[in-house]
Motif scaffolding. Sequence first.
Motif, PDB file in Angstrom:
ATOM      1  N   HIS A   1      16.783  56.527 -13.436  1.00 51.35           N
ATOM      2  CA  HIS A   1      18.220  56.314 -13.307  1.00 51.35           C
ATOM      3  C   HIS A   1      18.632  54.874 -13.606  1.00 51.35           C
ATOM      4  O   HIS A   1      19.693  54.426 -13.184  1.00 51.35           O
ATOM      5  CB  HIS A   1      18.684  56.726 -11.905  1.00 51.35           C
ATOM      6  N   GLU A   2      17.802  54.168 -14.392  1.00 50.79           N
ATOM      7  CA  GLU A   2      18.083  52.759 -14.663  1.00 50.79           C
ATOM      8  C   GLU A   2      19.354  52.527 -15.479  1.00 50.79           C
ATOM      9  O   GLU A   2      19.841  51.397 -15.537  1.00 50.79           O
ATOM     10  CB  GLU A   2      16.885  52.087 -15.333  1.00 50.79           C
ATOM     11  N   HIS A   3      19.898  53.575 -16.072  1.00 51.81           N
ATOM     12  CA  HIS A   3      21.153  53.437 -16.821  1.00 51.81           C
ATOM     13  C   HIS A   3      22.352  53.228 -15.898  1.00 51.81           C
ATOM     14  O   HIS A   3      23.424  52.851 -16.341  1.00 51.81           O
ATOM     15  CB  HIS A   3      21.377  54.674 -17.707  1.00 51.81           C
ATOM     16  N   LEU A   4      22.169  53.434 -14.597  1.00 53.25           N
ATOM     17  CA  LEU A   4      23.230  53.236 -13.616  1.00 53.25           C
ATOM     18  C   LEU A   4      23.100  51.860 -12.971  1.00 53.25           C
ATOM     19  O   LEU A   4      22.014  51.275 -12.966  1.00 53.25           O
ATOM     20  CB  LEU A   4      23.136  54.302 -12.525  1.00 53.25           C
ATOM     21  N   SER A   5      24.176  51.371 -12.405  1.00 52.45           N
ATOM     22  CA  SER A   5      24.087  50.101 -11.665  1.00 52.45           C
ATOM     23  C   SER A   5      23.215  50.306 -10.433  1.00 52.45           C
ATOM     24  O   SER A   5      23.005  51.439  -9.982  1.00 52.45           O
ATOM     25  CB  SER A   5      25.485  49.630 -11.247  1.00 52.45           C
ATOM     26  N   ARG A   6      22.719  49.234  -9.902  1.00 56.71           N
ATOM     27  CA  ARG A   6      21.839  49.335  -8.735  1.00 56.71           C
ATOM     28  C   ARG A   6      22.548  49.978  -7.546  1.00 56.71           C
ATOM     29  O   ARG A   6      21.965  50.793  -6.842  1.00 56.71           O
ATOM     30  CB  ARG A   6      21.321  47.958  -8.355  1.00 56.71           C
TER      31      ARG A   6
ATOM     32  N   LEU B   1      23.458  57.257  -5.168  1.00 60.64           N
ATOM     33  CA  LEU B   1      23.007  58.530  -5.728  1.00 60.64           C
ATOM     34  C   LEU B   1      21.698  58.978  -5.064  1.00 60.64           C
ATOM     35  O   LEU B   1      21.505  60.163  -4.794  1.00 60.64           O
ATOM     36  CB  LEU B   1      22.826  58.403  -7.239  1.00 60.64           C
ATOM     37  N   PHE B   2      20.820  58.026  -4.792  1.00 63.32           N
ATOM     38  CA  PHE B   2      19.578  58.356  -4.100  1.00 63.32           C
ATOM     39  C   PHE B   2      19.872  58.930  -2.721  1.00 63.32           C
ATOM     40  O   PHE B   2      19.287  59.930  -2.314  1.00 63.32           O
ATOM     41  CB  PHE B   2      18.678  57.120  -3.988  1.00 63.32           C
ATOM     42  N   PHE B   3      20.780  58.305  -2.003  1.00 64.66           N
ATOM     43  CA  PHE B   3      21.153  58.826  -0.680  1.00 64.66           C
ATOM     44  C   PHE B   3      21.681  60.251  -0.788  1.00 64.66           C
ATOM     45  O   PHE B   3      21.301  61.127  -0.015  1.00 64.66           O
ATOM     46  CB  PHE B   3      22.215  57.946  -0.026  1.00 64.66           C
ATOM     47  N   GLN B   4      22.546  60.485  -1.767  1.00 67.34           N
ATOM     48  CA  GLN B   4      23.171  61.805  -1.919  1.00 67.34           C
ATOM     49  C   GLN B   4      22.198  62.861  -2.429  1.00 67.34           C
ATOM     50  O   GLN B   4      22.156  63.976  -1.909  1.00 67.34           O
ATOM     51  CB  GLN B   4      24.350  61.721  -2.887  1.00 67.34           C
ATOM     52  N   ASN B   5      21.435  62.529  -3.462  1.00 70.83           N
ATOM     53  CA  ASN B   5      20.633  63.542  -4.157  1.00 70.83           C
ATOM     54  C   ASN B   5      19.177  63.638  -3.701  1.00 70.83           C
ATOM     55  O   ASN B   5      18.505  64.600  -4.051  1.00 70.83           O
ATOM     56  CB  ASN B   5      20.667  63.295  -5.662  1.00 70.83           C
ATOM     57  N   VAL B   6      18.706  62.663  -2.982  1.00 71.18           N
ATOM     58  CA  VAL B   6      17.322  62.724  -2.500  1.00 71.18           C
ATOM     59  C   VAL B   6      17.311  62.774  -0.975  1.00 71.18           C
ATOM     60  O   VAL B   6      16.914  63.774  -0.385  1.00 71.18           O
ATOM     61  CB  VAL B   6      16.472  61.545  -3.026  1.00 71.18           C
ATOM     62  N   LEU B   7      17.760  61.700  -0.341  1.00 69.78           N
ATOM     63  CA  LEU B   7      17.679  61.615   1.112  1.00 69.78           C
ATOM     64  C   LEU B   7      18.373  62.799   1.787  1.00 69.78           C
ATOM     65  O   LEU B   7      17.770  63.505   2.588  1.00 69.78           O
ATOM     66  CB  LEU B   7      18.296  60.299   1.594  1.00 69.78           C
ATOM     67  N   LEU B   8      19.632  63.031   1.451  1.00 70.05           N
ATOM     68  CA  LEU B   8      20.375  64.103   2.135  1.00 70.05           C
ATOM     69  C   LEU B   8      19.926  65.505   1.723  1.00 70.05           C
ATOM     70  O   LEU B   8      20.164  66.459   2.455  1.00 70.05           O
ATOM     71  CB  LEU B   8      21.878  63.939   1.903  1.00 70.05           C
ATOM     72  N   GLN B   9      19.268  65.632   0.581  1.00 71.16           N
ATOM     73  CA  GLN B   9      18.768  66.935   0.149  1.00 71.16           C
ATOM     74  C   GLN B   9      17.399  67.237   0.746  1.00 71.16           C
ATOM     75  O   GLN B   9      17.099  68.380   1.076  1.00 71.16           O
ATOM     76  CB  GLN B   9      18.694  66.995  -1.383  1.00 71.16           C
ATOM     77  N   GLU B  10      16.558  66.217   0.877  1.00 73.23           N
ATOM     78  CA  GLU B  10      15.188  66.441   1.354  1.00 73.23           C
ATOM     79  C   GLU B  10      15.052  66.408   2.876  1.00 73.23           C
ATOM     80  O   GLU B  10      14.154  67.030   3.417  1.00 73.23           O
ATOM     81  CB  GLU B  10      14.245  65.401   0.737  1.00 73.23           C
ATOM     82  N   ILE B  11      15.910  65.682   3.535  1.00 74.25           N
ATOM     83  CA  ILE B  11      15.830  65.570   4.988  1.00 74.25           C
ATOM     84  C   ILE B  11      16.898  66.483   5.587  1.00 74.25           C
ATOM     85  O   ILE B  11      18.090  66.209   5.473  1.00 74.25           O
ATOM     86  CB  ILE B  11      16.026  64.112   5.466  1.00 74.25           C
ATOM     87  N   GLN B  12      16.457  67.543   6.199  1.00 73.42           N
ATOM     88  CA  GLN B  12      17.394  68.527   6.737  1.00 73.42           C
ATOM     89  C   GLN B  12      17.937  68.128   8.108  1.00 73.42           C
ATOM     90  O   GLN B  12      19.030  68.514   8.486  1.00 73.42           O
ATOM     91  CB  GLN B  12      16.728  69.903   6.815  1.00 73.42           C
TER      92      GLN B  12
ATOM     93  N   TYR C   1      16.755  46.198  -4.112  1.00 72.80           N
ATOM     94  CA  TYR C   1      17.275  47.556  -3.906  1.00 72.80           C
ATOM     95  C   TYR C   1      16.134  48.575  -3.806  1.00 72.80           C
ATOM     96  O   TYR C   1      16.147  49.449  -2.946  1.00 72.80           O
ATOM     97  CB  TYR C   1      18.230  47.956  -5.032  1.00 72.80           C
ATOM     98  N   LEU C   2      15.168  48.465  -4.692  1.00 72.81           N
ATOM     99  CA  LEU C   2      14.035  49.383  -4.654  1.00 72.81           C
ATOM    100  C   LEU C   2      13.253  49.207  -3.356  1.00 72.81           C
ATOM    101  O   LEU C   2      12.762  50.190  -2.790  1.00 72.81           O
ATOM    102  CB  LEU C   2      13.127  49.172  -5.867  1.00 72.81           C
ATOM    103  N   GLY C   3      13.177  47.979  -2.861  1.00 69.33           N
ATOM    104  CA  GLY C   3      12.505  47.724  -1.593  1.00 69.33           C
ATOM    105  C   GLY C   3      13.138  48.499  -0.442  1.00 69.33           C
ATOM    106  O   GLY C   3      12.433  48.982   0.457  1.00 69.33           O
ATOM    107  N   ILE C   4      14.433  48.644  -0.453  1.00 67.36           N
ATOM    108  CA  ILE C   4      15.124  49.444   0.571  1.00 67.36           C
ATOM    109  C   ILE C   4      14.657  50.892   0.491  1.00 67.36           C
ATOM    110  O   ILE C   4      14.315  51.504   1.512  1.00 67.36           O
ATOM    111  CB  ILE C   4      16.656  49.351   0.407  1.00 67.36           C
TER     112      ILE C   4
END
Length: 149
Positions: free
Chosen positions: A109-114, A120-131, A85-88
């Motif tokens: 965020h290791e307390h969450l499932s992979r 969450l990464f897609f929602q909170n990082v990718l979609l927030q940082e890439i306009q 998953y991290l490799g992706i």
Amino acid sequence: MSEQAVFTVGGTIQAGGGLYLSRRADQELLQQCRDSVYAYVLTSRQVGKSSLMIRTAEQLNREGIRTAIVDLTELGTQVTVDEWYLGILVRLEEDLMFDTDVFEWWQKHEHLSRTQRLMLFFQNVLLQEIQEQVVIFIDEIDTTLSLPF
């Protein structure tokens, strides 16, 4: 001196490195990506899926649409679930250049499932940082059949 055609058999045609014959699928995939339509290309091996993907990504980039290509064979099959998953995310970071440190974010965020972390990464990082509009290509999906998980 006449120009010679270069034919490539059994591999991805790199930009400017060979003769590529456009097919109807080229325009169809390109338009689906422009329209933000989920698309998949399924057919037998060695018929040009990866070349189609690379050419489509290059055209989208020229149009200002950001792209990332994740080749699942690069992640390997002898890896842990976390490594896979991290490799992706690492591949996405290489193509999209996030401000967020992917490794740090993943550990935080290791307390969450992979799967939850990935979404969450897609929602909170990718979609927030890439306009800009983003298209993510996943290549060699069949390698997931060899994963132990």
